[in-house]
Design an enzyme around this catalytic site. Sequence first.
Site, PDB file in Angstrom:
ATOM      1  N   GLY A  94       0.801  -1.225   0.000  1.00  0.00           N
ATOM      2  CA  GLY A  94       0.000   0.000   0.000  1.00  0.00           C
ATOM      3  C   GLY A  94       0.830   1.270   0.000  1.00  0.00           C
ATOM      4  N   HIS A 101       9.217   5.770   4.765  1.00  0.00           N
ATOM      5  CA  HIS A 101       8.668   6.531   5.897  1.00  0.00           C
ATOM      6  C   HIS A 101       8.027   5.587   6.896  1.00  0.00           C
ATOM      7  CE1 HIS A 101       5.720   6.361   2.606  1.00  0.00           C
ATOM      8  NE2 HIS A 101       4.783   6.228   3.543  1.00  0.00           N
ATOM      9  N   HIS A 103       4.960   5.649   9.663  1.00  0.00           N
ATOM     10  CA  HIS A 103       3.799   6.360  10.203  1.00  0.00           C
ATOM     11  C   HIS A 103       3.783   6.165  11.717  1.00  0.00           C
ATOM     12  CE1 HIS A 103       1.420   6.573   6.281  1.00  0.00           C
ATOM     13  NE2 HIS A 103       2.283   5.616   5.987  1.00  0.00           N
TER      14      HIS A 103
HETATM   15  P1  5GP Z   1       2.010   5.407   2.258  1.00  0.00           P
HETATM   16  O1  5GP Z   1       0.656   5.135   1.670  1.00  0.00           O
HETATM   17  O2  5GP Z   1       3.053   5.551   1.185  1.00  0.00           O
HETATM   18  O3  5GP Z   1       2.386   4.496   3.361  1.00  0.00           O
HETATM   19  O4  5GP Z   1       1.863   6.824   2.988  1.00  0.00           O
HETATM   20  C1  5GP Z   1       1.987   8.059   2.345  1.00  0.00           C
HETATM   21  C2  5GP Z   1       1.357   9.069   3.255  1.00  0.00           C
HETATM   22  O5  5GP Z   1       1.794  10.350   2.827  1.00  0.00           O
HETATM   23  C3  5GP Z   1      -0.177   9.094   3.222  1.00  0.00           C
HETATM   24  O6  5GP Z   1      -0.682   8.847   4.540  1.00  0.00           O
HETATM   25  C4  5GP Z   1      -0.519  10.492   2.721  1.00  0.00           C
HETATM   26  O7  5GP Z   1      -1.632  11.059   3.374  1.00  0.00           O
HETATM   27  C5  5GP Z   1       0.756  11.268   3.017  1.00  0.00           C
HETATM   28  N1  5GP Z   1       1.038  12.362   2.092  1.00  0.00           N
HETATM   29  C6  5GP Z   1       0.965  12.320   0.725  1.00  0.00           C
HETATM   30  N2  5GP Z   1       1.319  13.509   0.202  1.00  0.00           N
HETATM   31  C7  5GP Z   1       1.641  14.310   1.249  1.00  0.00           C
HETATM   32  C8  5GP Z   1       2.082  15.667   1.350  1.00  0.00           C
HETATM   33  O8  5GP Z   1       2.256  16.382   0.355  1.00  0.00           O
HETATM   34  N3  5GP Z   1       2.312  16.160   2.587  1.00  0.00           N
HETATM   35  C9  5GP Z   1       2.124  15.393   3.720  1.00  0.00           C
HETATM   36  N4  5GP Z   1       2.368  15.991   4.887  1.00  0.00           N
HETATM   37  N5  5GP Z   1       1.702  14.120   3.670  1.00  0.00           N
HETATM   38  C10 5GP Z   1       1.458  13.582   2.454  1.00  0.00           C
END
Ligand code: 5GP
Length: 115
Positions: A94, A101, A103
Amino acid sequence: MNNDCIFCKIVSGDIPGAIVYRDEQATAFRDINPVAPTHILIVPNRHIESVSTLEPADEPLMGHLFTVARGLAEKEGIDKTGYRLISNHGADGGQTVFHLHVHLIGGQRMKHPMG
Ligand code: 5GP
Ligand code: ZN
């Protein structure tokens, strides 16, 4: 720095982010679309795509992301109630932003099961 990477741009300050922590190795900022009262993303300052591209030399850096998470959980006041650390990798994981990163999510009771 990867010029196509949104998290590299937040780390460098090219685009704004609600940054809550920064040091030589890592930066943490609030997720733009929070799923809980605390939702912070902790990233290495250097562009690393995912766990799939980690090197053995990155082990201290990965440990550092977790100690930053611990400190932020204390700062957010969720260290006693608990929290969840999640790192998504690749399509089935996902992952939507391809800059590694972690969370940090808390401030509410998490649901099980994951997946
Ligand atoms: P992933 O789905 O890759 O684990 O998480 C990516 C996260 O980055 C998502 O929770 C999304 O809301 C966050 N995100 C995406 N674009 C941006 C952004 O431009 N700024 C911030 N602060 N968060 C972002
Ligand atoms: Zn990046």
